[in-house]
Design a protein around this motif. Structure first.
Motif, PDB file in Angstrom:
ATOM      1  N   ARG A  22      -4.930  -0.454  -6.032  1.00 14.24           N
ATOM      2  CA  ARG A  22      -5.335   0.672  -6.575  1.00 14.24           C
ATOM      3  C   ARG A  22      -6.736   1.049  -6.155  1.00 14.24           C
ATOM      4  O   ARG A  22      -7.053   2.103  -6.309  1.00 14.24           O
ATOM      5  CB  ARG A  22      -5.501   0.111  -8.001  1.00 14.24           C
ATOM      6  N   GLU A  23      -7.320   0.100  -5.903  1.00 18.77           N
ATOM      7  CA  GLU A  23      -8.753   0.270  -5.129  1.00 18.77           C
ATOM      8  C   GLU A  23      -8.518   1.094  -3.603  1.00 18.77           C
ATOM      9  O   GLU A  23      -9.152   2.230  -3.709  1.00 18.77           O
ATOM     10  CB  GLU A  23      -9.641  -1.085  -4.896  1.00 18.77           C
ATOM     11  N   VAL A  24      -7.716   0.680  -3.297  1.00 20.34           N
ATOM     12  CA  VAL A  24      -7.584   1.542  -2.142  1.00 20.34           C
ATOM     13  C   VAL A  24      -6.886   3.054  -2.144  1.00 20.34           C
ATOM     14  O   VAL A  24      -7.462   3.961  -1.671  1.00 20.34           O
ATOM     15  CB  VAL A  24      -6.342   0.851  -0.843  1.00 20.34           C
ATOM     16  N   VAL A  25      -6.077   3.094  -3.077  1.00 21.84           N
ATOM     17  CA  VAL A  25      -5.298   4.487  -3.458  1.00 21.84           C
ATOM     18  C   VAL A  25      -6.636   5.217  -3.937  1.00 21.84           C
ATOM     19  O   VAL A  25      -6.947   6.443  -3.633  1.00 21.84           O
ATOM     20  CB  VAL A  25      -4.556   4.204  -4.438  1.00 21.84           C
ATOM     21  N   LEU A  75       0.854  -1.202   0.147  1.00 23.84           N
ATOM     22  CA  LEU A  75       0.120   0.147  -0.014  1.00 23.84           C
ATOM     23  C   LEU A  75       0.933   1.197   0.030  1.00 23.84           C
ATOM     24  O   LEU A  75       0.597   2.199  -0.719  1.00 23.84           O
ATOM     25  CB  LEU A  75      -1.142   0.027   1.182  1.00 23.84           C
ATOM     26  N   ALA A  76       1.773   1.008   0.770  1.00 24.53           N
ATOM     27  CA  ALA A  76       2.708   2.251   0.857  1.00 24.53           C
ATOM     28  C   ALA A  76       3.577   2.609  -0.541  1.00 24.53           C
ATOM     29  O   ALA A  76       3.568   3.903  -0.864  1.00 24.53           O
ATOM     30  CB  ALA A  76       3.821   2.194   1.830  1.00 24.53           C
ATOM     31  N   ASP A  77       3.744   1.471  -1.038  1.00 27.79           N
ATOM     32  CA  ASP A  77       4.458   1.838  -2.587  1.00 27.79           C
ATOM     33  C   ASP A  77       3.524   2.295  -3.695  1.00 27.79           C
ATOM     34  O   ASP A  77       3.833   3.218  -4.283  1.00 27.79           O
ATOM     35  CB  ASP A  77       4.981   0.383  -2.950  1.00 27.79           C
ATOM     36  N   TYR A  78       2.263   1.955  -3.508  1.00 20.19           N
ATOM     37  CA  TYR A  78       1.116   2.255  -4.528  1.00 20.19           C
ATOM     38  C   TYR A  78       0.906   3.846  -4.018  1.00 20.19           C
ATOM     39  O   TYR A  78       0.654   4.606  -5.158  1.00 20.19           O
ATOM     40  CB  TYR A  78      -0.222   1.328  -4.360  1.00 20.19           C
TER      41      TYR A  78
END
Length: 229
Positions: free
Chosen positions: A108-111, A19-22
């Motif tokens: 991607r959904e979280v972002v 998640l951090a990377d995205y």
């Protein structure tokens, strides 16, 4: 993008780092906590732009963190959960989640959810230098003068209707539970029923619709509460 970091509280290190990377690719800075013990303190000291919070955590679980954070902050909280039975509770301000994503999920959904939450908060933010005033789309409130305007025309509201709309305008798009709306609309802790809030919402909708025909601003979320959008 916000200069303040996104706080990720997730005990699965691979998921947290992914998640951090995205988020980094989307232009966000982030900080990762792998357990819940320090989460509340970090929110207090670092004032993150948003918190991504796993429901099940070692040290302190996500629900306990939500409750404690909401005692001093309205920072947006995006909950990660595999427990579908908790969703209705998560969406209420009593526990404090602004939105949720069910596991397993695509990063991607979280972002996308993060961007959506931050965007709607920005749209509903109080204009700079206008303390005590809120605006969203055609609606504006002045708490100092206790006045509401729709498309720059005055909209007479009862004190309860004013407090109800002011609460919904704090964070457009956020679902407020009936319990929280009752607490905000009746600060003297009198006992009122869910139907009382429903009646006030109905009256407020009618008044707004009289000035904005054909457009519904206050939406019902079945089994949860109401949101302004």
């Amino acid at each position: 993008m916000s200069e303040r970091p996104i706080l990720i509280v997730e005990d699965e290190e691979k998921i947290a780092n992914l998640l951090a990377d995205y988020l980094a690719q989307a232009g966000f800075r982030s900080r990762v906590l792998l357990e819940g013990t320090e989460a509340v303190e970090v929110v207090q000291t670092e004032r993150p732009a948003l918190v991504i919070l796993d429901l099940m955590l070692p040290g302190k679980d996500g629900l306990a963190i939500c409750r404690e954070v909401r005692q001093f902050s309205q920072v947006p909280i995006l909950m990660l959960t595999a427990r579908v039975d908790e969703i209705d509770r998560l969406l209420g301000l009593e526990l404090g989640a602004d939105d949720y994503v069910c596991k397993p999920f695509l990063p991607r959904e979280v972002v996308a959810r993060v961007k959506s939450i931050l965007r709607r908060i920005s749209v509903g933010a109080v204009a700079a230098g206008q303390a005590g005033e809120r605006s969203y789309c055609e609606l504006s409130l002045s708490e100092q003068n206790h006045q509401c305007r729709v498309r720059d025309e005055p909209l007479p509201l009862t004190p309860v209707e004013f407090r109800l709309l002011a609460t919904l305008m704090e964070q457009p798009g956020r679902v407020f539970s009936r319990e929280v709306l009752m607490q905000r609309c009746y600060p003297d802790d009198r006992i009122v029923s869910d139907r009382t809030i429903d009646s006030h919402v109905k009256n407020l909708r009618r008044k707004i619709a009289d000035q904005i025909p054909g457009e519904e601003r206050i939406h019902s979320i079945y089994g949860v509460g109401y949101k302004l959008e």
